[in-house]
Design a protein around this motif. Structure first.
Motif, mmCIF file in Angstrom:
data_model
loop_
_atom_site.group_PDB
_atom_site.id
_atom_site.type_symbol
_atom_site.label_atom_id
_atom_site.label_comp_id
_atom_site.label_asym_id
_atom_site.label_seq_id
_atom_site.Cartn_x
_atom_site.Cartn_y
_atom_site.Cartn_z
ATOM 1 N N ARG A 90 0.824 -1.214 0.000
ATOM 2 C CA ARG A 90 0.000 0.000 0.000
ATOM 3 C C ARG A 90 0.858 1.264 0.000
ATOM 4 N N VAL A 91 1.937 1.263 0.772
ATOM 5 C CA VAL A 91 2.796 2.447 0.804
ATOM 6 C C VAL A 91 3.536 2.602 -0.517
ATOM 7 N N ASN A 92 4.010 1.497 -1.088
ATOM 8 C CA ASN A 92 4.683 1.586 -2.392
ATOM 9 C C ASN A 92 3.749 2.128 -3.467
ATOM 10 N N GLN A 93 2.482 1.683 -3.459
ATOM 11 C CA GLN A 93 1.531 2.187 -4.449
ATOM 12 C C GLN A 93 1.258 3.662 -4.220
ATOM 13 N N TRP A 94 1.189 4.060 -2.961
ATOM 14 C CA TRP A 94 0.945 5.464 -2.602
ATOM 15 C C TRP A 94 2.033 6.368 -3.183
ATOM 16 N N ILE A 95 3.298 6.029 -2.940
ATOM 17 C CA ILE A 95 4.358 6.919 -3.425
ATOM 18 C C ILE A 95 4.525 6.810 -4.943
ATOM 19 N N ALA A 96 4.198 5.631 -5.505
ATOM 20 C CA ALA A 96 4.237 5.517 -6.964
ATOM 21 C C ALA A 96 3.201 6.438 -7.597
ATOM 22 N N ASP A 97 2.032 6.545 -6.964
ATOM 23 C CA ASP A 97 0.994 7.449 -7.465
ATOM 24 C C ASP A 97 1.439 8.910 -7.408
ATOM 25 N N LEU A 98 2.379 9.201 -6.541
ATOM 26 C CA LEU A 98 2.941 10.549 -6.450
ATOM 27 C C LEU A 98 4.083 10.764 -7.438
ATOM 28 N N GLY A 99 4.455 9.684 -8.165
ATOM 29 C CA GLY A 99 5.599 9.768 -9.067
ATOM 30 C C GLY A 99 6.918 9.715 -8.332
ATOM 31 N N LEU A 100 6.913 9.129 -7.138
ATOM 32 C CA LEU A 100 8.108 9.078 -6.304
ATOM 33 C C LEU A 100 8.527 7.629 -6.101
ATOM 34 N N SER A 101 9.655 7.444 -5.415
ATOM 35 C CA SER A 101 10.181 6.101 -5.173
ATOM 36 C C SER A 101 10.722 5.997 -3.758
ATOM 37 N N ASP A 102 11.220 4.814 -3.423
ATOM 38 C CA ASP A 102 11.769 4.564 -2.097
ATOM 39 C C ASP A 102 12.887 5.552 -1.756
ATOM 40 N N ASP A 103 13.618 5.990 -2.760
ATOM 41 C CA ASP A 103 14.737 6.909 -2.516
ATOM 42 C C ASP A 103 14.282 8.270 -2.009
ATOM 43 N N ASP A 104 13.014 8.589 -2.193
ATOM 44 C CA ASP A 104 12.519 9.896 -1.750
ATOM 45 C C ASP A 104 12.196 9.928 -0.260
ATOM 46 N N PHE A 105 12.099 8.754 0.371
ATOM 47 C CA PHE A 105 11.890 8.708 1.815
ATOM 48 C C PHE A 105 13.119 9.243 2.547
#
Length: 332
Positions: A90-105
């Protein structure tokens, strides 16, 4: 820590072998103390118990509505999750919808709390990602607000506009100026307040009305999301999740590191804050359960209650040797 009171005893056979001290405060909708143990004015760091406060600007700003955040995402914004698949997907889909990735955390990576998930990563020879961090839902909320407002990427910096907004909300809801902050495990500032201030904040969440002002509407959306999705707030086997499911009426519960715990009880318009002075999780869990039983929103003999309150202690052969129990005056 000034004048802590006895909260929880560890019994072995006929003797109370150990004693956990701490503080507990129950506030009503006027912000007044209904009952207290220890020092209500003790200054504390609420740690992850403050995530609902940190999430208020996400909704009040309009970012949550503009990005179409669901109740699941709002629950994750308040979560200290296990890093199980139901959380990370769910969190991965959330940030993907923002156009972001794990590196942005900016929260850092650690192994999942869940045993199966943790062992699977170890066996694979891979390393955990930041999404496995128990605070990744909170940070997805931070990223959502940062993107919506057009702020810079280093959102955990205490001088970042996001953290200034979080501090303003924190001080307004606790009703106190924060004397400072510590850096939390996820690298975000964790603002200090008093036990009274934290219980007052929880009572304000409990007494908020949907459709009131922006603050009240945000508070209601957050506690309702937590109650609707207890499995996302923590996870299976965790006290937050199991006690929320066990309560006889809606109650939002949230743990924090170093022996902190809060309760939001909307039906009673009450807020509760608990701090074990020695930082023991078992003491905080036992104490919050005892107070929920005291307030009539949790059955003392429910299996979830018995896991943390009057919980049996067993040795390596499975023999019951004692129990974790609240001090008598927490229940009467």
């Amino acid at each position: 820590m000034t004048n802590p009171a006895p909260l929880c005893e560890i019994w072995r056979g006929p003797l109370a072998e150990s004693l956990h001290m701490g503080h507990a405060v129950i506030c009503d909708d006027t912000g007044q103390i209904v009952e207290a143990w220890g020092d209500p004015e003790a200054t504390i760091l609420p740690r992850s118990s403050a995530k609902m406060l940190q999430a208020l600007p996400l909704i009040e700003s309009g970012a949550a509505k503009a990005r179409g955040l669901t109740s699941e995402q709002l629950a994750l914004a308040c979560a200290s999750h296990n890093g199980a698949t139901i959380h990370t997907e769910r969190v991965n889909q959330w940030i993907a919808d923002l156009g972001l990735s794990d590196d942005d955390f900016r929260c850092g990576a650690h192994l999942p709390f869940g045993k199966a998930e943790s062992e699977a990563i170890i066996r694979s020879g891979e390393s955990p990602c930041q999404v496995h961090n128990n605070c990744s839902g909170k940070h997805a909320g931070f990223l959502t607000l940062t993107q919506y407002m057009g702020w810079g990427p280093d959102y955990v910096d205490p001088d970042h506009p996001l953290q200034k907004a979080a501090l303003q909300a924190f001080e307004e809801v606790t009703g106190e100026a924060s004397p400072g902050f510590g850096i939390d495990g996820c690298s975000a500032p964790n603002f200090a307040t008093t036990m009274h201030g934290m219980a007052r904040a929880m009572a304000r969440f409990a007494s908020a009305h949907d459709g009131g002002d922006a603050r009240q509407t945000a508070a209601v959306q957050l506690w309702q999301a937590m109650v609707k999705h207890p499995e996302l707030v923590a996870g299976e086997t965790r006290a937050c999740t199991e006690l929320m499911r066990a309560c006889t009426e809606p109650v939002a519960l949230k743990t924090g590191a170093e022996g902190f715990f809060i309760a939001i009880i909307p039906g009673r318009k009450l807020g509760v804050a608990v701090k074990a002075a020695d930082g023991a999780t078992r003491a905080a869990e036992c104490t919050i359960a005892a107070l929920l039983v005291r307030l009539g929103v949790l059955e003392g003999d429910h299996p979830a209650t018995r896991k943390v309150m009057n919980a049996p202690i067993r040795n390596w052969r499975g023999i019951e040797t004692g129990m974790v129990k609240p001090v008598a005056n927490l229940l009467s």
